[in-house]
Scaffold this active site. Structure first.
Site, short mmCIF file in Angstrom:
data_model
loop_
_atom_site.label_atom_id
_atom_site.label_comp_id
_atom_site.label_asym_id
_atom_site.label_seq_id
_atom_site.Cartn_x
_atom_site.Cartn_y
_atom_site.Cartn_z
N LYS A 184 0.81 -1.21 0.00
CA LYS A 184 0.00 0.00 0.00
C LYS A 184 0.85 1.27 0.00
O LYS A 184 0.41 2.31 -0.46
CB LYS A 184 -0.97 -0.02 1.17
C1 LIG Z 1 -4.49 -4.51 1.08
C2 LIG Z 1 -3.76 -5.81 0.98
C3 LIG Z 1 -4.14 -6.82 0.08
C4 LIG Z 1 -5.37 -6.71 -0.80
O1 LIG Z 1 -5.22 -5.76 -1.80
P1 LIG Z 1 -6.51 -5.22 -2.61
O2 LIG Z 1 -6.03 -4.08 -3.38
O3 LIG Z 1 -7.52 -4.83 -1.56
O4 LIG Z 1 -7.02 -6.34 -3.44
C5 LIG Z 1 -3.36 -7.97 0.01
N1 LIG Z 1 -2.28 -8.13 0.81
C6 LIG Z 1 -1.88 -7.18 1.69
C7 LIG Z 1 -0.70 -7.44 2.54
C8 LIG Z 1 -2.60 -6.00 1.81
O5 LIG Z 1 -2.21 -5.06 2.70
#
Ligand SMILES: *Cc1c(COP(=O)(O)O)cnc(C)c1O
Length: 480
Positions: free
Chosen positions: A121
């Site tokens: 993120k």
């Molecule tokens: C947010 C997240 C996901 C999921 O990603 P999306 O964009 O919501 O599909 C998967 N793995 C981790 C570690 C995350 O923080």
């Protein structure tokens, strides 16, 4: 470039109009009017660029209302080795190599988690912090970001916005329910514009408070409340870049007459990460398959296997060892369905507004379902046992420790390997974030980056509040 809503609102809006927005006014999601197409000559030209300059080339196709020099300065400030650990920013790590892989396929991990909070993120949120500061400064406005988190999103937002001019963050989290490491990541921040609010309840209580505050339109306007949740178009756009960066790395050492395709496997929850892959593919990046991996909360795998999208209630949403994918509905999914339906906004609205709201589900027609293959999507589910087995196997065979979400991606990727097609598995977090499960799988604790050692012992800055919307509003008003 203008943006439209998946539910039909076509009021012309540029990137900076939608940057600070969540949903479109009609309840839809924003998408560009069309996807800029990238041809082979352009791909050839981009191949040698640094990550930041590649980001500039891609973003500038979608952001036409910020002067090019300003945009370039922002991406160069964002994607640096100091923030993301390497000069490649998202380097590939080879697991199976074709020479000795039984199926003749290269499998790579693409590292997206070397930013400040150790999850992918950061890739988008770090840019968002700079974009927000820039746009608010240009308008002479301020914004108070209100959010709820059970882990990764909250910390990524706080590390992106800390110390930024014109932005305050108010992040609600369930008191005592995050891992000590996740809590320390957030609560140890001492920046005056970061406010951690620990709610004596569960994550859903936090989210309900955020919704209640946002539904008070007068309060929302007066206190200039905004969000940074995963439906934000700028976040999605920033993620498109690493699909190009991964493709260039995986194909750099190969000499082929025909353009080579690669596949990506993506651990998915709210469909944000893989939706960026869909956008990259629509732009013309040679992606053969987009392999969607879910955990036990398999809302999306069910759709790609059956054509039925059925949202779940909280009683049906399982707590798993890949917690960042524990979702009951996928908030970005409407974007893909809009494209699948040939951008028919009336039909999209009927499915997501009428059918989901009234019956909690919809099923696409046989014709529509048959069309999915042309978008490259395939899917699969991974369970707790699969996760542990994949972490163990990867450690034993390659000496590489992967996190639980990445393990879900790798497990499902292996079900969709094709001879000669490189498969890139997106690494969505570092194992240090989910140390307990890793220790369960391989018997040793994963390494922590040096900067994160001992953060549990740092002084913490947070307030505790009951499950009470009014108390949160009062705190907000007093601190902005
Ligand atoms: C947010 C997240 C996901 C999921 O990603 P999306 O964009 O919501 O599909 C998967 N793995 C981790 C570690 C995350 O923080």
């Amino acid at each position: 470039m203008n943006y439209l809503s998946t539910r039909g609102d076509r009021t012309p809006r540029g990137f900076s109009d939608i940057l600070l927005e969540g949903l479109a006014p009609d309840g839809g999601l924003y998408l560009p009017e069309s996807y800029p197409k990238v041809d082979h000559a352009t791909l050839g030209r981009w191949r040698g660029l640094s990550y930041a300059d590649l980001a500039f080339e891609i973003l500038s196709l979608y952001i036409t209302d910020i002067p090019a020099d300003d945009l370039r300065a922002m991406v160069r400030k964002t994607y640096t080795p100091a923030i993301f650990g390497t000069s490649e920013i998202t380097p590939l790590k080879a697991l199976d190599r074709a020479a000795n892989a039984p199926d003749g396929t290269d499998v790579y991990l693409q590292a997206l988690s070397n930013g400040p909070t150790l999850a992918f993120k950061d890739m988008a949120m770090q840019l968002l912090g700079n974009l927000f500061e820039y746009e608010l400064g240009r308008r002479g406005e301020t914004l108070n970001i209100l959010g709820a988190t059970s882990g990764d999103t909250g910390s990524a937002a706080e590390y992106a916005m800390r110390g930024k001019q014109g932005v305050n963050v108010f992040m609600l989290s369930p008191n005592g329910r995050m891992s000590p490491f996740q809590q320390a990541q957030m609560f140890s921040l001492q920046d005056a514009n970061i406010h951690n609010i620990a709610i004596d309840g569960v994550f859903d209580d936090c989210q309900d408070i955020v919704k209640a505050v946002s539904n008070d339109l007068e309060f929302k306007r007066r206190c200039r409340i905004g969000t940074v949740n995963s439906i934000n178009w700028a976040r999605l756009l920033a993620q498109v870049v690493y699909y190009f960066a991964g493709y260039f790395q995986a194909t750099s050492a190969r000499v082929h007459a025909t353009p080579e395709q690669v596949s990506f496997a993506v651990p998915s929850g709210n469909f944000g990460n893989i939706c960026a892959g869909h956008v990259a593919r629509m732009m013309g990046l040679p992606i053969r398959r987009l392999v969607l991996a879910t955990n036990e909360n398999n809302v999306l795998d069910e759709f790609f296997r059956t054509g039925t999208y059925r949202v779940r209630g909280s009683a049906e949403t399982h707590e798993t060892s890949s917690p960042s994918m524990d979702i009951s509905k996928a908030s970005n999914f409407e974007r893909f369905v809009f494209d699948l339906l040939g951008r028919d906004a009336a039909r999209t609205k009927q499915l997501f507004k009428t059918e989901v709201e009234q019956h909690g589900s919809f099923t696409v027609s046989a014709d529509e379902f048959a069309h999915i293959a042309s978008f490259g999507f395939v899917s699969g589910t991974s369970t707790h046992a699969d996760r542990l087995a994949t972490i163990r196997d990867t450690y034993r065979r390659f000496g590489v420790v992967i996190d639980t979400h990445t393990a879900d991606g790798l497990k499902v990727a292996r079900e969709h390997l094709e001879p000669g097609e490189p498969m890139l598995v997106l690494e969505t977090a570092l194992p240090a974030k989910f140390a307990e499960t890793i220790a369960l799988a391989i018997g040793v604790q994963p390494d922590r980056p040096a900067a994160m050692r001992g953060i549990e012992d740092l002084p913490k800055r947070f307030v505790v509040m009951p499950v009470d919307t009014q108390a949160v509003k009062t705190y907000l008003s007093a601190n902005i």
